[in-house]
Scaffold this motif. Sequence first.
Motif, PDB file in Angstrom:
ATOM      1  N   ASP A  42       4.312  -4.016   4.072  1.00  0.00           N
ATOM      2  CA  ASP A  42       5.723  -4.277   3.774  1.00  0.00           C
ATOM      3  C   ASP A  42       6.549  -4.616   5.021  1.00  0.00           C
ATOM      4  OD1 ASP A  42       5.557  -1.762   4.850  1.00  0.00           O
ATOM      5  OD2 ASP A  42       6.573  -0.746   3.200  1.00  0.00           O
ATOM      6  N   HIS A  43       5.916  -4.989   6.116  1.00  0.00           N
ATOM      7  CA  HIS A  43       6.637  -5.344   7.340  1.00  0.00           C
ATOM      8  C   HIS A  43       7.405  -6.649   7.130  1.00  0.00           C
ATOM      9  CE1 HIS A  43       7.472  -6.367  11.507  1.00  0.00           C
ATOM     10  NE2 HIS A  43       7.160  -5.122  11.838  1.00  0.00           N
ATOM     11  N   GLN A  44       8.607  -6.711   7.624  1.00  0.00           N
ATOM     12  CA  GLN A  44       9.476  -7.878   7.460  1.00  0.00           C
ATOM     13  C   GLN A  44       8.836  -9.163   7.985  1.00  0.00           C
ATOM     14  OE1 GLN A  44      12.300  -8.414   5.817  1.00  0.00           O
ATOM     15  NE2 GLN A  44      12.338 -10.531   6.502  1.00  0.00           N
ATOM     16  N   ALA A  45       8.133  -9.099   9.094  1.00  0.00           N
ATOM     17  CA  ALA A  45       7.565 -10.306   9.700  1.00  0.00           C
ATOM     18  C   ALA A  45       6.518 -10.971   8.816  1.00  0.00           C
ATOM     19  CB  ALA A  45       6.965  -9.985  11.062  1.00  0.00           C
ATOM     20  N   ILE A  46       5.821 -10.188   7.998  1.00  0.00           N
ATOM     21  CA  ILE A  46       4.757 -10.736   7.153  1.00  0.00           C
ATOM     22  C   ILE A  46       5.257 -11.019   5.726  1.00  0.00           C
ATOM     23  CG2 ILE A  46       3.700  -8.598   6.283  1.00  0.00           C
ATOM     24  CD1 ILE A  46       1.676 -11.386   7.844  1.00  0.00           C
ATOM     25  N   SER A  47       6.483 -10.592   5.422  1.00  0.00           N
ATOM     26  CA  SER A  47       7.014 -10.817   4.072  1.00  0.00           C
ATOM     27  C   SER A  47       7.126 -12.313   3.805  1.00  0.00           C
ATOM     28  CB  SER A  47       8.379 -10.145   3.899  1.00  0.00           C
ATOM     29  OG  SER A  47       9.361 -10.833   4.636  1.00  0.00           O
ATOM     30  N   GLY A  48       6.793 -12.702   2.606  1.00  0.00           N
ATOM     31  CA  GLY A  48       6.820 -14.107   2.232  1.00  0.00           C
ATOM     32  C   GLY A  48       5.490 -14.806   2.421  1.00  0.00           C
ATOM     33  N   PHE A  49       4.583 -14.195   3.174  1.00  0.00           N
ATOM     34  CA  PHE A  49       3.247 -14.758   3.366  1.00  0.00           C
ATOM     35  C   PHE A  49       2.300 -14.224   2.293  1.00  0.00           C
ATOM     36  CE2 PHE A  49       4.816 -15.414   7.654  1.00  0.00           C
ATOM     37  CZ  PHE A  49       4.152 -16.557   8.097  1.00  0.00           C
ATOM     38  N   VAL A  50       1.426 -15.062   1.789  1.00  0.00           N
ATOM     39  CA  VAL A  50       0.267 -14.614   1.026  1.00  0.00           C
ATOM     40  C   VAL A  50      -0.716 -14.169   2.100  1.00  0.00           C
ATOM     41  CG1 VAL A  50      -1.660 -15.374  -0.398  1.00  0.00           C
ATOM     42  CG2 VAL A  50       0.661 -16.139  -0.926  1.00  0.00           C
ATOM     43  N   THR A  51      -1.062 -12.891   2.111  1.00  0.00           N
ATOM     44  CA  THR A  51      -1.823 -12.323   3.220  1.00  0.00           C
ATOM     45  C   THR A  51      -3.057 -11.584   2.730  1.00  0.00           C
ATOM     46  OG1 THR A  51       0.265 -12.010   4.387  1.00  0.00           O
ATOM     47  CG2 THR A  51      -1.617 -10.837   5.246  1.00  0.00           C
ATOM     48  N   VAL A  52      -4.162 -11.754   3.450  1.00  0.00           N
ATOM     49  CA  VAL A  52      -5.387 -11.026   3.146  1.00  0.00           C
ATOM     50  C   VAL A  52      -5.682 -10.035   4.268  1.00  0.00           C
ATOM     51  CG1 VAL A  52      -6.412 -12.798   1.677  1.00  0.00           C
ATOM     52  CG2 VAL A  52      -6.819 -12.860   4.154  1.00  0.00           C
ATOM     53  N   ARG A  53      -6.610  -9.165   3.992  1.00  0.00           N
ATOM     54  CA  ARG A  53      -6.972  -8.103   4.925  1.00  0.00           C
ATOM     55  C   ARG A  53      -8.065  -8.575   5.883  1.00  0.00           C
ATOM     56  NH1 ARG A  53      -9.201  -2.094   3.289  1.00  0.00           N
ATOM     57  NH2 ARG A  53      -8.996  -1.209   5.370  1.00  0.00           N
ATOM     58  N   GLY A  54      -7.806  -8.416   7.167  1.00  0.00           N
ATOM     59  CA  GLY A  54      -8.805  -8.742   8.172  1.00  0.00           C
ATOM     60  C   GLY A  54      -9.517  -7.494   8.651  1.00  0.00           C
ATOM     61  N   ASN A  55     -10.494  -7.666   9.506  1.00  0.00           N
ATOM     62  CA  ASN A  55     -11.266  -6.528  10.002  1.00  0.00           C
ATOM     63  C   ASN A  55     -10.446  -5.612  10.907  1.00  0.00           C
ATOM     64  OD1 ASN A  55     -11.640  -8.966  11.725  1.00  0.00           O
ATOM     65  ND2 ASN A  55     -12.617  -7.490  13.085  1.00  0.00           N
ATOM     66  N   CYS A  56      -9.310  -6.073  11.407  1.00  0.00           N
ATOM     67  CA  CYS A  56      -8.426  -5.229  12.240  1.00  0.00           C
ATOM     68  C   CYS A  56      -7.201  -4.749  11.469  1.00  0.00           C
ATOM     69  CB  CYS A  56      -7.980  -5.995  13.485  1.00  0.00           C
ATOM     70  SG  CYS A  56      -9.322  -6.356  14.623  1.00  0.00           S
ATOM     71  N   ASP A  57      -7.159  -5.017  10.178  1.00  0.00           N
ATOM     72  CA  ASP A  57      -6.059  -4.557   9.329  1.00  0.00           C
ATOM     73  C   ASP A  57      -6.481  -3.274   8.618  1.00  0.00           C
ATOM     74  OD1 ASP A  57      -4.210  -6.679   9.777  1.00  0.00           O
ATOM     75  OD2 ASP A  57      -5.378  -7.955   8.430  1.00  0.00           O
ATOM     76  N   TYR A  58      -5.721  -2.233   8.861  1.00  0.00           N
ATOM     77  CA  TYR A  58      -6.073  -0.948   8.255  1.00  0.00           C
ATOM     78  C   TYR A  58      -5.207  -0.633   7.045  1.00  0.00           C
ATOM     79  CZ  TYR A  58      -8.840  -0.815  12.381  1.00  0.00           C
ATOM     80  OH  TYR A  58      -9.755  -1.152  13.355  1.00  0.00           O
ATOM     81  N   GLU A  59      -4.280  -1.509   6.748  1.00  0.00           N
ATOM     82  CA  GLU A  59      -3.428  -1.384   5.568  1.00  0.00           C
ATOM     83  C   GLU A  59      -4.262  -1.733   4.336  1.00  0.00           C
ATOM     84  OE1 GLU A  59      -0.847  -0.610   3.164  1.00  0.00           O
ATOM     85  OE2 GLU A  59       0.373  -0.948   4.964  1.00  0.00           O
ATOM     86  N   THR A  60      -4.431  -0.777   3.430  1.00  0.00           N
ATOM     87  CA  THR A  60      -5.317  -0.978   2.286  1.00  0.00           C
ATOM     88  C   THR A  60      -4.681  -1.760   1.138  1.00  0.00           C
ATOM     89  OG1 THR A  60      -4.686   1.173   1.388  1.00  0.00           O
ATOM     90  CG2 THR A  60      -6.651   1.096   2.794  1.00  0.00           C
ATOM     91  N   ARG A  61      -3.392  -2.039   1.209  1.00  0.00           N
ATOM     92  CA  ARG A  61      -2.756  -2.786   0.125  1.00  0.00           C
ATOM     93  C   ARG A  61      -3.025  -4.293   0.196  1.00  0.00           C
ATOM     94  NH1 ARG A  61       3.245  -0.476   0.392  1.00  0.00           N
ATOM     95  NH2 ARG A  61       2.665  -0.291   2.588  1.00  0.00           N
ATOM     96  N   TYR A  62      -3.534  -4.765   1.328  1.00  0.00           N
ATOM     97  CA  TYR A  62      -3.927  -6.174   1.406  1.00  0.00           C
ATOM     98  C   TYR A  62      -5.215  -6.383   0.620  1.00  0.00           C
ATOM     99  CZ  TYR A  62      -0.741  -6.874   5.392  1.00  0.00           C
ATOM    100  OH  TYR A  62       0.344  -6.956   6.217  1.00  0.00           O
ATOM    101  N   LYS A  63      -5.312  -7.504  -0.087  1.00  0.00           N
ATOM    102  CA  LYS A  63      -6.545  -7.858  -0.791  1.00  0.00           C
ATOM    103  C   LYS A  63      -7.517  -8.516   0.176  1.00  0.00           C
ATOM    104  CE  LYS A  63      -4.282  -8.543  -5.209  1.00  0.00           C
ATOM    105  NZ  LYS A  63      -3.989  -9.474  -6.291  1.00  0.00           N
ATOM    106  N   GLU A  64      -8.799  -8.416  -0.121  1.00  0.00           N
ATOM    107  CA  GLU A  64      -9.823  -9.052   0.715  1.00  0.00           C
ATOM    108  C   GLU A  64      -9.807 -10.570   0.531  1.00  0.00           C
ATOM    109  OE1 GLU A  64     -11.445  -7.431   2.924  1.00  0.00           O
ATOM    110  OE2 GLU A  64     -11.431  -5.365   2.249  1.00  0.00           O
ATOM    111  N   ASP A  65      -9.636 -11.020  -0.697  1.00  0.00           N
ATOM    112  CA  ASP A  65      -9.634 -12.442  -1.045  1.00  0.00           C
ATOM    113  C   ASP A  65      -8.489 -12.722  -2.003  1.00  0.00           C
ATOM    114  OD1 ASP A  65     -12.115 -12.569   0.258  1.00  0.00           O
ATOM    115  OD2 ASP A  65     -13.258 -12.605  -1.596  1.00  0.00           O
ATOM    116  N   ILE A  66      -7.942 -13.916  -1.921  1.00  0.00           N
ATOM    117  CA  ILE A  66      -6.906 -14.359  -2.853  1.00  0.00           C
ATOM    118  C   ILE A  66      -7.179 -15.820  -3.186  1.00  0.00           C
ATOM    119  CG2 ILE A  66      -4.438 -14.896  -3.106  1.00  0.00           C
ATOM    120  CD1 ILE A  66      -3.828 -12.548  -1.258  1.00  0.00           C
ATOM    121  N   VAL A  67      -6.956 -16.199  -4.432  1.00  0.00           N
ATOM    122  CA  VAL A  67      -7.004 -17.606  -4.825  1.00  0.00           C
ATOM    123  C   VAL A  67      -5.609 -17.999  -5.276  1.00  0.00           C
ATOM    124  CG1 VAL A  67      -7.990 -19.313  -6.396  1.00  0.00           C
ATOM    125  CG2 VAL A  67      -9.425 -17.466  -5.510  1.00  0.00           C
TER     126      VAL A  67
END
Length: 173
Positions: A42-67
């Motif tokens: 929920d960080h302001q800088a990433i708001s508005g982006f469709v974002t996936v989880r990378g290997n350095c992202d520990y936030e579990t609310r990001y999805k691994e894949d998105i179509v």
Amino acid sequence: MSKVLIVSDSHGLTKELEELKKKLAGEVDLMIHCGDSELPFDHQAISGFVTVRGNCDYETRYKEDIVQKVGNFNIFVTHGHLYSVKTSLMGLQYRAQELNANIVCFGHSHILGVEQVGDILYINPGSLRLPRRRHERTYVVLEMIEENISLQVFDFDQGEIMSLRQNFLLPKK
């Protein structure tokens, strides 16, 4: 016509993401971040982006894949670490085929690259923070009209890298 911004591997940067959002507001229809933002969901800088989880992202609310469906295109977004992208595009290719995707956006390697294999376009926008094999901190903008894709690569600090502008033709999905 649709326009898409693609970034990846910003590794904690916030000012750059905010600047891109401000600069491209009203110009792009979709903003994609291919992971390793290292920011809370929920960080302001990433708001508005469709974002996936990378290997350095520990936030579990990001999805691994998105179509994402954009116009005539199915865009598969992933970070790439789960598909061994540092050694081959084969894992991405199989998954893209399963998902009926014709554009694949990924990161992980920090290496800018664009390649069309058959009916699938693979895009790694490089890294905004730690680019490899190039010194520019890159991102990509796609402009899509019908089956035509115009791809522009930008250096965050210097603007478009004109020599990397490319056009592709992909069949509708």
